[in-house]
Design an enzyme around this catalytic site. Structure first.
Site, PDB file in Angstrom:
ATOM      1  N   GLU A 151       9.690  -5.570  -2.639  1.00 54.70           N
ATOM      2  CA  GLU A 151       8.763  -6.096  -3.649  1.00 54.70           C
ATOM      3  C   GLU A 151       7.569  -5.148  -3.786  1.00 54.70           C
ATOM      4  OE1 GLU A 151       5.625  -7.157  -2.733  1.00 54.70           O
ATOM      5  OE2 GLU A 151       5.940  -6.899  -0.573  1.00 54.70           O
ATOM      6  N   LYS A 207       9.306   1.621  -0.343  1.00 53.31           N
ATOM      7  CA  LYS A 207       8.166   0.716  -0.183  1.00 53.31           C
ATOM      8  C   LYS A 207       7.124   1.322   0.744  1.00 53.31           C
ATOM      9  CE  LYS A 207       5.561  -2.877  -0.322  1.00 53.31           C
ATOM     10  NZ  LYS A 207       5.944  -4.233   0.025  1.00 53.31           N
ATOM     11  N   CYS A 263      -0.668  -5.456   3.538  1.00 57.18           N
ATOM     12  CA  CYS A 263       0.347  -4.404   3.385  1.00 57.18           C
ATOM     13  C   CYS A 263      -0.104  -3.040   3.891  1.00 57.18           C
ATOM     14  CB  CYS A 263       0.766  -4.288   1.920  1.00 57.18           C
ATOM     15  SG  CYS A 263       1.669  -5.717   1.302  1.00 57.18           S
ATOM     16  N   LYS A 266      -0.758  -2.491   7.854  1.00 50.77           N
ATOM     17  CA  LYS A 266       0.473  -2.753   8.612  1.00 50.77           C
ATOM     18  C   LYS A 266       1.550  -1.731   8.289  1.00 50.77           C
ATOM     19  CE  LYS A 266       3.070  -6.211   7.219  1.00 50.77           C
ATOM     20  NZ  LYS A 266       4.399  -5.665   6.871  1.00 50.77           N
ATOM     21  N   LYS A 324      -9.823  -8.142  -1.214  1.00 48.04           N
ATOM     22  CA  LYS A 324      -9.910  -7.804  -2.633  1.00 48.04           C
ATOM     23  C   LYS A 324     -10.195  -9.096  -3.385  1.00 48.04           C
ATOM     24  CE  LYS A 324      -6.171  -7.066  -5.027  1.00 48.04           C
ATOM     25  NZ  LYS A 324      -4.874  -6.551  -5.523  1.00 48.04           N
TER      26      LYS A 324
END
Length: 436
Positions: A151, A207, A263, A266, A324
């Site tokens: 994703e 990704k 994201c 990590k 954010k």
């Protein structure tokens, strides 16, 4: 198609809801019975614009259901997406894949006909192939294919991203599996969306490489911002001049206090671990991690410098703590490093964030929480902007300055113009990458 989504966290829930929007029937599965009960009542455990309304529309139309029963969901579905968490392992670097493999085993055990297991979770290269080996060795009689389908959803705009993808990556190695994935995403064949067909490992690495490159852009412009402060350049002008080069582009060139979220940190740590294990060190990624830590430390130093060398006994109004805007996610937000350091230096911290208290209260016990920015500014010695929420951009700067004991501001997201701040009588100013 009938699709089961295993894991009803951020990615799983958004993906499941959006799949219904493009015509599929979806069963969202989660082991957490309390979460599933809440979802059935319309209670969404995350903040994402428009998600609740879309979810309830799908539920009311009978296209979305929730369950804790993986086996039953598997039997009722043509394809099963694994969207469970992949946290950092106890060693602090590699990826914990226990939830992924557990989900794959439960799916295979419950399969009673041809199924495709689709890995949405962010996993290191080789994971999808390991799932295939696990299924074939442990359940030799089952008719299961596997695929990788990472994703690319941004928190705060995840629904838009799903419905307007720049690309859809399909890592499938048999015609049957590829056909199922193509059918799932038929809706997007009329859009200017590239279907990227690859093998398992390429899809998985796309990704990591994407997140690594974007995080490196952020780390790079933050280093440039420090150079701007030392040399008298303006980082906004530098970023604009860079971004107009089509080989670079303007996105992710906004200087600030460092990247965070679920994201980037990590995935960068995982990419470093993957590289070391493969004998191909990712030196640029390692440098981006180091630069990001430096950026957060530098923000603390600049706040203290703006106060004249000490913040002991000062009241600071903190605008925003989530990593954010348009999300309640606090995972690895710069605030989690910056605010404890400010408190340890003797400052009293008043925090305003439209969504941050839900998760932030437990993570930041040293702060007090207020709902109104003007109340937070009352008697404050400095405002610190940490998150660029739209509500903060629209504040009356003169009114803020008038309420403060000393009108000083550290705008760590550069959301205000220096001219507007000076006009509002802020006498001490700091913005990232500027000499005030």
């Amino acid at each position: 198609m009938k699709i089961a989504v295993i894991g009803s966290g951020y990615i799983g829930l958004v993906t499941g809801v959006c799949l219904t929007k493009i015509g599929h029937e979806v069963i969202c599965v989660d082991k957490d019975a309390t979460k599933i009960a809440g979802l059935r009542r319309g209670e969404v455990p995350i903040f994402e614009p428009d998600l609740v309304d879309l979810m309830m529309t799908a539920v009311n139309e009978g296209r979305l259901t929730f369950t804790t029963d993986t086996a039953a969901a598997t039997r009722q579905s043509d394809a099963i997406m694994i969207a469970v968490g992949t946290p950092t392992a106890s060693n602090g670097t590699s990826t914990d894949l226990s939830y992924v493999f557990a989900a794959a085993s439960e799916i295979a055990a419950g399969a009673d006909s041809f199924k495709v297991i689709i890995v949405k979770s962010t996993v290191p290269p080789g994971t999808t192939r390991r799932i295939l080996d696990l299924v074939q060795s442990s359940y030799p009689g089952c008719d299961i294919e596997v695929a990788s389908n990472p994703e690319f959803l941004r928190e705060g705009s995840a629904i838009f991203d799903f419905m307007n993808p720049s690309r859809i990556v399909i890592g499938a190695e048999t015609p049957r599996a590829r056909a199922v994935l193509d059918r799932i995403y038929t809706h997007f064949t009329q859009q200017p969306c590239e279907m990227v067909h690859t093998g398992f490992e390429s899809a998985e690495l796309i990704k990591f490489a994407s997140n690594g490159f974007l995080a490196t852009k952020v780390a790079f412009i933050n280093e440039v911002a420090e150079l701007c402060e030392k040399t008298g350049a303006n980082v906004r002008d530098v970023a604009r001049g860079m971004g107009l080069d089509e080989r670079i582009g303007p996105k992710f060139l906004n200087a600030g206090p460092g990247f965070g979220g679920s994201c980037f940190p990590k995935d960068l740590r995982a990419m470093v671990a993957i590289g070391k294990a493969a004998g191909a060190r990712q030196l640029i990624t390692e440098a981006a991690i180091s630069a990001n830590e430096h950026a957060k430390r530098r923000m603390v130093e600049n706040i203290v410098a703006l106060a004249g060398g000490s913040i002991a006994g000062l009241k600071l109004a903190i605008f925003g703590v989530t990593f954010k805007p348009d999300t309640d996610d606090m995972r690895e937000a710069p605030a989690l490093d910056i605010l404890p350091a400010l408190a340890a230096s003797g400052a009293s911290l008043r925090v305003v964030d439209p969504e941050g208290q839900h998760h932030g209260a437990a993570l930041l016990p040293m702060v007090s929480w207020l709902e109104d920015p003007y109340t937070a500014a009352e008697g404050a010695h400095m405002i610190v902007v940490l998150t660029e929420w739209a509500a903060f951009r629209e504040l009356d700067l003169s009114r803020l300055a008038h309420k403060m004991a000393k009108p000083a501001i550290a705008d760590l997201r550069n959301i205000y113009s220096l001219e507007a701040l000076k006009k509002a009588n802020f006498v001490k100013l700091y913005q990232v990458g500027h000499r005030a």
